[in-house]
Design an enzyme around this catalytic site. Structure first.
Site, PDB file in Angstrom:
ATOM      1  N   TYR A 139     -52.719  66.113  34.850  1.00 30.60           N
ATOM      2  CA  TYR A 139     -53.900  66.971  34.789  1.00 30.60           C
ATOM      3  C   TYR A 139     -53.477  68.391  35.170  1.00 30.60           C
ATOM      4  O   TYR A 139     -52.927  68.615  36.245  1.00 30.60           O
ATOM      5  CB  TYR A 139     -54.997  66.480  35.736  1.00 30.60           C
ATOM      6  CG  TYR A 139     -56.314  67.189  35.499  1.00 30.60           C
ATOM      7  CD1 TYR A 139     -57.318  66.586  34.745  1.00 30.60           C
ATOM      8  CD2 TYR A 139     -56.545  68.468  35.983  1.00 30.60           C
ATOM      9  CE1 TYR A 139     -58.516  67.239  34.489  1.00 30.60           C
ATOM     10  CE2 TYR A 139     -57.735  69.128  35.729  1.00 30.60           C
ATOM     11  CZ  TYR A 139     -58.714  68.517  34.987  1.00 30.60           C
ATOM     12  OH  TYR A 139     -59.897  69.169  34.725  1.00 30.60           O
ATOM     13  N   GLN A 216     -64.227  63.530  32.627  1.00 31.10           N
ATOM     14  CA  GLN A 216     -64.073  62.873  31.330  1.00 31.10           C
ATOM     15  C   GLN A 216     -62.607  62.773  30.927  1.00 31.10           C
ATOM     16  O   GLN A 216     -62.199  61.789  30.293  1.00 31.10           O
ATOM     17  CB  GLN A 216     -64.880  63.596  30.252  1.00 31.10           C
ATOM     18  CG  GLN A 216     -64.500  65.026  29.977  1.00 31.10           C
ATOM     19  CD  GLN A 216     -65.244  66.010  30.859  1.00 31.10           C
ATOM     20  OE1 GLN A 216     -65.742  65.666  31.926  1.00 31.10           O
ATOM     21  NE2 GLN A 216     -65.330  67.249  30.401  1.00 31.10           N
ATOM     22  N   ASN A 239     -60.601  70.124  40.387  1.00 29.42           N
ATOM     23  CA  ASN A 239     -61.751  70.459  41.227  1.00 29.42           C
ATOM     24  C   ASN A 239     -62.358  69.194  41.844  1.00 29.42           C
ATOM     25  O   ASN A 239     -61.780  68.098  41.778  1.00 29.42           O
ATOM     26  CB  ASN A 239     -62.784  71.249  40.421  1.00 29.42           C
ATOM     27  CG  ASN A 239     -63.343  70.452  39.246  1.00 29.42           C
ATOM     28  OD1 ASN A 239     -63.210  69.223  39.175  1.00 29.42           O
ATOM     29  ND2 ASN A 239     -63.965  71.146  38.313  1.00 29.42           N
ATOM     30  N   SER A 262     -55.517  74.300  50.413  1.00 31.26           N
ATOM     31  CA  SER A 262     -54.128  74.652  50.705  1.00 31.26           C
ATOM     32  C   SER A 262     -53.977  75.128  52.148  1.00 31.26           C
ATOM     33  O   SER A 262     -54.906  75.689  52.734  1.00 31.26           O
ATOM     34  CB  SER A 262     -53.660  75.739  49.740  1.00 31.26           C
ATOM     35  OG  SER A 262     -52.278  75.939  49.837  1.00 31.26           O
ATOM     36  N   GLN A 284     -51.525  81.821  51.205  1.00 34.49           N
ATOM     37  CA  GLN A 284     -52.373  80.636  51.094  1.00 34.49           C
ATOM     38  C   GLN A 284     -53.841  81.008  51.127  1.00 34.49           C
ATOM     39  O   GLN A 284     -54.661  80.416  50.435  1.00 34.49           O
ATOM     40  CB  GLN A 284     -52.056  79.646  52.215  1.00 34.49           C
ATOM     41  CG  GLN A 284     -50.663  79.076  52.150  1.00 34.49           C
ATOM     42  CD  GLN A 284     -50.320  78.545  50.780  1.00 34.49           C
ATOM     43  OE1 GLN A 284     -50.930  77.591  50.306  1.00 34.49           O
ATOM     44  NE2 GLN A 284     -49.348  79.157  50.119  1.00 34.49           N
ATOM     45  N   HIS A 287     -55.827  81.545  47.863  1.00 39.90           N
ATOM     46  CA  HIS A 287     -56.208  80.439  46.970  1.00 39.90           C
ATOM     47  C   HIS A 287     -57.716  80.287  46.911  1.00 39.90           C
ATOM     48  O   HIS A 287     -58.312  80.259  45.843  1.00 39.90           O
ATOM     49  CB  HIS A 287     -55.576  79.123  47.440  1.00 39.90           C
ATOM     50  CG  HIS A 287     -54.178  78.928  46.967  1.00 39.90           C
ATOM     51  ND1 HIS A 287     -53.860  78.744  45.650  1.00 39.90           N
ATOM     52  CD2 HIS A 287     -53.000  78.881  47.640  1.00 39.90           C
ATOM     53  CE1 HIS A 287     -52.550  78.599  45.516  1.00 39.90           C
ATOM     54  NE2 HIS A 287     -52.013  78.680  46.709  1.00 39.90           N
ATOM     55  N   GLU A 352     -49.418  71.267  55.313  1.00 41.30           N
ATOM     56  CA  GLU A 352     -48.872  71.183  53.958  1.00 41.30           C
ATOM     57  C   GLU A 352     -47.578  72.010  53.867  1.00 41.30           C
ATOM     58  O   GLU A 352     -46.540  71.495  53.458  1.00 41.30           O
ATOM     59  CB  GLU A 352     -49.909  71.705  52.967  1.00 41.30           C
ATOM     60  CG  GLU A 352     -49.444  71.716  51.523  1.00 41.30           C
ATOM     61  CD  GLU A 352     -50.433  72.392  50.591  1.00 41.30           C
ATOM     62  OE1 GLU A 352     -50.313  72.203  49.376  1.00 41.30           O
ATOM     63  OE2 GLU A 352     -51.330  73.125  51.078  1.00 41.30           O
ATOM     64  N   HIS A 353     -47.660  73.288  54.212  1.00 38.67           N
ATOM     65  CA  HIS A 353     -46.500  74.189  54.213  1.00 38.67           C
ATOM     66  C   HIS A 353     -46.221  74.627  55.648  1.00 38.67           C
ATOM     67  O   HIS A 353     -47.130  75.103  56.333  1.00 38.67           O
ATOM     68  CB  HIS A 353     -46.766  75.438  53.377  1.00 38.67           C
ATOM     69  CG  HIS A 353     -47.219  75.170  51.979  1.00 38.67           C
ATOM     70  ND1 HIS A 353     -48.549  75.248  51.590  1.00 38.67           N
ATOM     71  CD2 HIS A 353     -46.520  74.829  50.872  1.00 38.67           C
ATOM     72  CE1 HIS A 353     -48.638  74.969  50.303  1.00 38.67           C
ATOM     73  NE2 HIS A 353     -47.422  74.709  49.839  1.00 38.67           N
ATOM     74  N   ASP A 386     -43.281  77.442  45.963  1.00 44.64           N
ATOM     75  CA  ASP A 386     -44.328  77.207  44.970  1.00 44.64           C
ATOM     76  C   ASP A 386     -43.799  77.291  43.549  1.00 44.64           C
ATOM     77  O   ASP A 386     -44.308  76.609  42.654  1.00 44.64           O
ATOM     78  CB  ASP A 386     -45.451  78.236  45.139  1.00 44.64           C
ATOM     79  CG  ASP A 386     -46.497  77.802  46.145  1.00 44.64           C
ATOM     80  OD1 ASP A 386     -46.476  76.634  46.567  1.00 44.64           O
ATOM     81  OD2 ASP A 386     -47.349  78.640  46.505  1.00 44.64           O
ATOM     82  N   GLU A 440     -47.809  25.953  57.279  1.00 43.78           N
ATOM     83  CA  GLU A 440     -48.975  26.607  56.675  1.00 43.78           C
ATOM     84  C   GLU A 440     -49.822  25.633  55.865  1.00 43.78           C
ATOM     85  O   GLU A 440     -50.859  26.018  55.320  1.00 43.78           O
ATOM     86  CB  GLU A 440     -48.509  27.758  55.768  1.00 43.78           C
ATOM     87  CG  GLU A 440     -47.900  28.918  56.540  1.00 43.78           C
ATOM     88  CD  GLU A 440     -47.520  30.085  55.641  1.00 43.78           C
ATOM     89  OE1 GLU A 440     -47.598  29.933  54.395  1.00 43.78           O
ATOM     90  OE2 GLU A 440     -47.154  31.148  56.166  1.00 43.78           O
ATOM     91  N   HIS A 445     -45.230  24.201  48.115  1.00 42.14           N
ATOM     92  CA  HIS A 445     -44.222  25.194  48.449  1.00 42.14           C
ATOM     93  C   HIS A 445     -43.016  24.512  49.112  1.00 42.14           C
ATOM     94  O   HIS A 445     -41.857  24.780  48.771  1.00 42.14           O
ATOM     95  CB  HIS A 445     -44.796  26.238  49.424  1.00 42.14           C
ATOM     96  CG  HIS A 445     -45.599  27.323  48.767  1.00 42.14           C
ATOM     97  ND1 HIS A 445     -46.800  27.078  48.167  1.00 42.14           N
ATOM     98  CD2 HIS A 445     -45.357  28.660  48.637  1.00 42.14           C
ATOM     99  CE1 HIS A 445     -47.285  28.220  47.696  1.00 42.14           C
ATOM    100  NE2 HIS A 445     -46.425  29.192  47.960  1.00 42.14           N
TER     101      HIS A 445
END
Length: 460
Positions: A139, A216, A239, A262, A284, A287, A352-353, A386, A440, A445
């Site tokens: 995506y 979709q 999103n 971020s 950052q 963003h 994250e960073h 990045d 068991e 088995h």
């Protein structure tokens, strides 16, 4: 109006630090109930009606009216034309970045993505067979934002892993459509394509691509339609609708992660020019308003210097309003007792960073346990990671670096255990397995194991 970026000023020595720190870190990942319901409806509709539903939602949300799915498919010729059309400097940059990303992931595959096996003292073979996924979906955001760098970071490790088919979905909404923040009243047969994204698809070797987006597109990839192939895994950012859809289709297909806003955390010992650190915090914050930028430093005078640079540089930034809201709403400049304490707080945040902005970064790196990516030294800006350093920039957020990892070759592979028990090994393992199986209450088995005790297979 004068913009002000006022990150919270905290001190670990203050009595209220823990409460103030927790309040600054708080972020809710809960999705709006209306979004969840709408996503559920879209997924169900696409699963039932396939291409027809995808066409309807693409017209409704992206304003892109197409007679059939063939009109929404991009071709290899489209990718090549876009690559040829962009400036030479951009072509060179894409190819240089792709080369570095590929080299890194090839090394990653060699280190941790190969099959292996060994034989024990009885001659039994044990190991692991590593194989690539057959088909993955990528995506790629479109419309308000376009990220060719993310395309490289998702498609290239898939190629290195050995994935044969990479299906890209990228919305190309019409200006004024719902997807671009408009009313959605008008439609067109042609949306806005980002040539750099299509050029990146050419460089990264995308197999097929469709100009669809939103829930979709996730549904089409997860369930398959007459035109869009069903994939084994979906990766890439999006999103709130995309994130919700990915969560809902997990189990039908694999997903990479659900990413939050971020984040950057800078550990500074006061030796890096303060304007460099200020700009790294901006990198950052620009963003979106929910992005988080934090500085941890034991030098109060240096923190003051960074704040002065924030004030000086902010008016020069094209996205100054977003930066100001991000830093004021979620940013923090934290005075620590020492660098050791700064490292301990960093581990609590699991950013994250993580930039270690120090003249001796390797002194502190062993203390850092939780981070998506660690950038060592004053010259290692997060922005290089990045785009072109090589390691993947798809990273865990919201503290999930405590238990998860960057996107990598391993995300596009699966592992099968290999077991080949020798006749001698069956005598040892059979006794153990039978004892446990009887315990068991699983007699079949147990007897399956016991049948192989002292009963060699006769040649036919």
């Amino acid at each position: 109006m004068t913009l002000v970026a006022a990150p919270a000023r905290l001190s670990t020595a203050a009595a209220t630090f823990e409460a103030d720190f927790a309040a600054r870190l708080h972020w809710s990942a809960d999705t709006d109930a209306a979004i969840e319901q709408r996503v559920a409806d879209i997924l169900a509709d696409v699963q039932q009606r396939g291409d027809a539903a995808v066409l309807e939602y693409t017209a409704r949300f992206d304003g892109l009216s197409a007679p059939d799915m063939a009109a929404l498919e991009l071709t290899q010729a489209d990718f090549k034309a876009a690559f040829d059309a962009i400036p030479q400097a951009q072509r060179d940059a894409l190819q240089a970045a792709a080369k570095r990303v590929r080299s890194y992931h090839e090394a990653q595959k060699k280190a941790s993505g190969e099959s292996w096996s060994y034989r024990d003292e009885d001659g039994t073979l044990l190991g692991q067979k590593v194989t690539p996924l057959d088909r993955v979906g990528i995506y790629v955001p479109g419309g308000k934002a376009a990220y060719p760098s993310s395309l490289l970071m998702n498609a290239i490790p898939a190629h290195v892993a050995g994935v044969q088919e990479i299906i890209m979905v990228v919305p190309t909404p019409v200006r004024g459509s719902v997807a671009t923040g408009g009313t959605g009243e008008g439609t067109s047969t042609k949306g806005e394509r980002n040539e750099l994204v299509l050029a990146a698809a050419y460089v990264a070797g995308v197999t097929r691509a469709f100009t669809i987006g939103g829930a979709q597109a996730v549904a089409a990839l997860a369930y398959g339609t007459a035109t869009v192939p069903k994939v084994d895994k979906i990766t890439g950012p999006g999103n709130a609708y995309v994130a919700s859809a990915k969560k809902r289709v997990f189990g039908t297909v694999g997903i990479d992660m659900i990413a939050g806003p971020s984040e950057i955390l800078v550990l500074a010992d006061g030796t890096t020019p303060p304007d460099w650190v200020a700009m790294d915090l901006f990198s950052q914050a620009e963003h979106d308003e929910l992005a988080q930028s934090i500085l941890l430093c034991p030098d109060a005078a240096y923190i003051d210097a960074v704040q002065r640079e924030i004030d000086r540089l902010l008016p020069t930034m094209p996205r100054a309003e977003i930066i100001a809201k991000s830093l004021t709403g979620r940013g923090a400049l934290i005075l620590t007792r020492d660098m050791e304490e700064a490292c301990a707080i960093s581990n609590r945040i699991a950013p994250e960073h993580l930039e270690v902005s120090s003249n001796d970064p390797h002194r502190w790196e062993p203390l850092l346990r939780h981070a998506g990516a660690i950038f060592l030294g004053a010259y290692t800006s997060e922005s290089l990671g990045d785009y072109c350093a090589g390691p993947n920039h798809v990273l865990p957020t919201s503290g999930t670096a405590r238990f998860s990892s960057p996107l990598g070759v391993y995300d596009f592979q699966k592992r099968s255990s290999l077991i080949e028990v020798s006749e001698a090994g069956a005598q040892v393992l059979g006794t153990i397995a039978a004892e446990l199986a009887y315990g068991e209450g699983l007699q079949a088995h147990a007897q399956a194991a016991e049948m192989r005790l002292k009963s060699p297979v006769k040649p036919r």
